[in-house]
Enzyme design. Structure first.
Site, PDB file in Angstrom:
ATOM      1  N   LYS A 114     -12.896  -4.049  14.539  1.00  0.00           N
ATOM      2  CA  LYS A 114     -13.860  -4.389  13.484  1.00  0.00           C
ATOM      3  C   LYS A 114     -15.264  -4.497  14.080  1.00  0.00           C
ATOM      4  CE  LYS A 114     -11.841  -6.264   9.378  1.00  0.00           C
ATOM      5  NZ  LYS A 114     -10.451  -5.979   9.405  1.00  0.00           N
ATOM      6  N   LYS A 196      -4.031   4.629  10.601  1.00  0.00           N
ATOM      7  CA  LYS A 196      -2.996   3.861   9.910  1.00  0.00           C
ATOM      8  C   LYS A 196      -3.275   3.802   8.402  1.00  0.00           C
ATOM      9  CE  LYS A 196      -3.283  -0.572  10.053  1.00  0.00           C
ATOM     10  NZ  LYS A 196      -3.404  -1.973  10.351  1.00  0.00           N
ATOM     11  N   LYS A 199      -5.015  -1.024   3.511  1.00  0.00           N
ATOM     12  CA  LYS A 199      -5.506  -1.486   2.205  1.00  0.00           C
ATOM     13  C   LYS A 199      -6.913  -0.985   1.916  1.00  0.00           C
ATOM     14  CE  LYS A 199      -2.996  -5.596   3.343  1.00  0.00           C
ATOM     15  NZ  LYS A 199      -3.045  -6.612   4.381  1.00  0.00           N
TER      16      LYS A 199
HETATM   17  P1  TYM Z   1      -0.575  -7.195   7.141  1.00  0.00           P
HETATM   18  O1  TYM Z   1      -0.690  -7.875   5.838  1.00  0.00           O
HETATM   19  O2  TYM Z   1      -1.740  -6.379   7.613  1.00  0.00           O
HETATM   20  O3  TYM Z   1       0.682  -6.266   7.143  1.00  0.00           O
HETATM   21  C1  TYM Z   1       1.942  -6.784   6.752  1.00  0.00           C
HETATM   22  C2  TYM Z   1       3.044  -6.128   7.548  1.00  0.00           C
HETATM   23  O4  TYM Z   1       3.052  -4.724   7.271  1.00  0.00           O
HETATM   24  C3  TYM Z   1       2.936  -3.984   8.461  1.00  0.00           C
HETATM   25  N1  TYM Z   1       2.098  -2.807   8.168  1.00  0.00           N
HETATM   26  C4  TYM Z   1       2.468  -1.549   8.412  1.00  0.00           C
HETATM   27  N2  TYM Z   1       3.604  -1.042   8.909  1.00  0.00           N
HETATM   28  C5  TYM Z   1       3.683   0.307   9.033  1.00  0.00           C
HETATM   29  N3  TYM Z   1       2.665   1.157   8.680  1.00  0.00           N
HETATM   30  C6  TYM Z   1       1.504   0.677   8.171  1.00  0.00           C
HETATM   31  N4  TYM Z   1       0.525   1.503   7.828  1.00  0.00           N
HETATM   32  C7  TYM Z   1       1.366  -0.736   8.017  1.00  0.00           C
HETATM   33  N5  TYM Z   1       0.385  -1.537   7.547  1.00  0.00           N
HETATM   34  C8  TYM Z   1       0.850  -2.805   7.643  1.00  0.00           C
HETATM   35  C9  TYM Z   1       2.255  -4.915   9.453  1.00  0.00           C
HETATM   36  O5  TYM Z   1       2.529  -4.549  10.776  1.00  0.00           O
HETATM   37  C10 TYM Z   1       2.837  -6.250   9.065  1.00  0.00           C
HETATM   38  O6  TYM Z   1       4.084  -6.450   9.687  1.00  0.00           O
HETATM   39  N6  TYM Z   1      -1.196 -10.683  10.602  1.00  0.00           N
HETATM   40  C11 TYM Z   1      -0.259 -10.163   9.642  1.00  0.00           C
HETATM   41  C12 TYM Z   1       0.262 -11.199   8.670  1.00  0.00           C
HETATM   42  C13 TYM Z   1       0.836 -12.406   9.340  1.00  0.00           C
HETATM   43  C14 TYM Z   1       2.053 -12.483  10.043  1.00  0.00           C
HETATM   44  C15 TYM Z   1       2.169 -13.826  10.478  1.00  0.00           C
HETATM   45  C16 TYM Z   1       3.063 -11.550  10.338  1.00  0.00           C
HETATM   46  C17 TYM Z   1       0.267 -13.645   9.350  1.00  0.00           C
HETATM   47  N7  TYM Z   1       1.065 -14.510  10.047  1.00  0.00           N
HETATM   48  C18 TYM Z   1       3.278 -14.261  11.212  1.00  0.00           C
HETATM   49  C19 TYM Z   1       4.161 -11.998  11.079  1.00  0.00           C
HETATM   50  C20 TYM Z   1       4.268 -13.345  11.506  1.00  0.00           C
HETATM   51  C21 TYM Z   1      -0.935  -9.067   8.850  1.00  0.00           C
HETATM   52  O7  TYM Z   1      -2.116  -9.021   8.709  1.00  0.00           O
HETATM   53  O8  TYM Z   1      -0.118  -8.213   8.276  1.00  0.00           O
END
Ligand code: TYM
Length: 334
Positions: A114, A196, A199
Site C-alpha cells: 500500500k 490477485k 475487492k
Molecule cells: P480478507 O478479508 O482479505 O480475505 C479473507 C480470506 O480470503 C482469502 N482470499 C483469497 N484466497 C484466494 N484468492 C484470492 N484472490 C483471495 N482473496 C482473499 C484470504 O487469504 C483470507 O483467508 N486479515 C484477513 C482477515 C483476518 C483473519 C484473522 C484471517 C482477520 N483476522 C485471523 C485469519 C485469522 C483478511 O484481510 O482477509
C-alpha cells in the site's frame, strides 16, 4: 468425550465478498466444520483500518454473515460472530502489539504494498493490523488457520510473536499452523491475471462478487484476459489467465485434477472452455444467492450473532485472563 481440534479464521468485508474469498477461504471453513470446531468471525475491526462509508460497511457486514451461512456454515456446529462482539480481540490485540517489533511490522508485505502504491494517509490501525490478527487467532488456541496464500505472512508473524511470548511468560499460547489449500489459494483477477482477485479491483471487471447476478458474472468470465496460445493448459507463467480459469473450474468441481480438465478441453476453443467455467460459477452463485435471500428474509442474523459471540467469549475471556495473569497485569488472582 474426545475434544475436537479447532480452526479459526476470519474475513474482512471491507468490500463485497468475492469468488477469491470463497475459493481460498470460505469453502474450507464449511468443509472442515464436521471434523473441527470452526471459529469463523467477521473482522469488522480490520475493516476500519481503511476508510469506510458507515452505511456501506453495515451492509457489507450483514451480507458477510448471511453469506457465511448461505455458503454452508452451520451455527450449530461452528462459532459465527462479529469480532467487536468479543472485546477480548481488541484487548489481546493491544497486548500482542506490545510484543511485536517495529522491524516485523515494517516487513509485512500488505502494508508495504500500500505504501509503495503511494497511498496517502495510511492509518496506524493498518500498520498494526497483523498483531490484531494474531490476537484473533491466539485467543482460541487453534490447531490450524485456514487462509489464502496472501495471509501466510500474517500467520507466520503470529507464530513468531506467540513463541516469543511463550518463552517470556510460560506456555500461554498454542502455536498455530496456517492451512493453505494446494488449489485456489490465490485466485487471480480476470482482467489482469498477474494480480490477485480483490475487492478493490479497478472497475470490478476482474472480480466476481458472490452477489453479482449470474448474467454479470458470466460476462466477466467470457471477457476474461487469456492469451494467443490457443490451448487449455495449466502453465501459470506463460498462460496465467487460462491457468486461473482452470483453478476456478477445478475448485468448483470437487478439486478436479488439472490434467483431467486439460484433457477434456484438448483441441477445443477458449470460448467453449470459458462457457464451462461460467456455468460452474453461475451454478454456485445461484445456489448461494437463493440461500442468502432466505437468510436475510428470516431475520435470524441478530440471534445467530448473539449466540456465536457468547460461545466465542466463553473461550476468549479465560484465555485473555490467563495471558494478563502471566504478564502480571492482574491484581486479583482468579
Ligand atoms: P480478507 O478479508 O482479505 O480475505 C479473507 C480470506 O480470503 C482469502 N482470499 C483469497 N484466497 C484466494 N484468492 C484470492 N484472490 C483471495 N482473496 C482473499 C484470504 O487469504 C483470507 O483467508 N486479515 C484477513 C482477515 C483476518 C483473519 C484473522 C484471517 C482477520 N483476522 C485471523 C485469519 C485469522 C483478511 O484481510 O482477509
Amino acid at each position: 468425550m474426545v475434544m475436537k481440534k479447532r480452526m479459526v479464521s476470519g474475513i474482512k468485508p471491507s468490500g463485497q465478498l468475492h469468488l477469491g474469498t470463497y475459493i481460498g477461504a470460505l469453502r474450507h471453513f464449511v468443509e472442515v466444520q464436521d471434523e473441527y470446531e470452526m471459529v469463523a468471525f467477521i473482522a469488522n475491526l480490520h475493516c476500519i483500518t481503511v476508510p469506510q462509508d458507515p452505511a456501506e460497511l453495515k451492509k457489507n457486514l450483514t451480507d458477510c454473515v448471511a453469506l457465511y451461512l448461505a455458503c454452508g456454515l452451520d451455527p450449530e456446529k461452528s462459532i459465527v460472530f462479529l469480532q467487536t462482539d468479543v472485546p477480548e480481540h481488541a484487548q489481546l490485540g493491544f497486548i500482542v502489539n506490545c510484543h511485536t517489533y517495529l522491524g516485523e511490522l515494517n516487513r509485512m508485505t500488505q502494508f508495504k504494498d500500500k505504501q509503495a502504491h503511494g497511498e496517502k494517509n495510511l492509518s496506524g490501525g493498518l500498520y498494526t493490523y497483523p498483531p490484531l490478527m494474531a490476537a484473533d487467532i491466539l485467543l482460541y488456541s487453534p490447531d490450524f488457520v485456514p487462509v489464502g496464500e496472501d495471509q501466510k505472512q500474517h500467520v507466520e508473524l503470529t507464530r513468531d510473536v506467540a513463541i516469543r511470548m511463550n518463552n517470556r511468560y510460560g506456555d500461554i499460547f498454542t502455536i498455530p499452523e496456517p492451512k493453505i489449500a494446494k488449489v485456489g489459494a490465490r485466485i487471480m483477477s480476470l482482467t489482469d491475471p498477474t494480480k490477485k482477485m480483490s475487492k478493490s479491483d479497478g472497475i470490478n471487471k476482474g472480480c466476481i462478487y458472490l452477489l453479482d447476478t449470474p448474467k454479470a458474472a458470466r460476462k466477466k468470465i467470457m471477457s476474461a484476459t487469456t492469451d494467443s496460445l490457443g490451448q487449455i493448459k495449466y502453465d501459470p507463467e506463460n498462460q496465467p489467465g487460462i491457468s486461473n480459469l482452470i483453478q476456478i473450474l477445478s475448485s468448483l468441481t470437487g478439486d478436479r485434477p488439472f490434467a483431467e480438465i486439460e484433457q477434456e478441453f484438448e483441441g477445443k476453443g477458449y470460448g467453449e472452455f470459458k462457457r464451462a467455467v461460467a456455468d460452474a460459477v453461475c451454478a454456485l452463485l445461484e445456489d448461494i444467492q437463493a440461500k442468502y435471500n432466505a437468510i436475510i428474509a428470516s431475520g435470524q442474523i441478530e440471534t445467530i450473532l448473539a449466540q456465536g459471540a457468547a460461545k466465542a467469549r466463553a473461550i476468549a475471556h479465560p484465555k485473555l485472563k490467563e495471558v494478563q495473569r502471566a504478564i502480571g497485569m492482574e491484581i486479583v488472582e482468579k
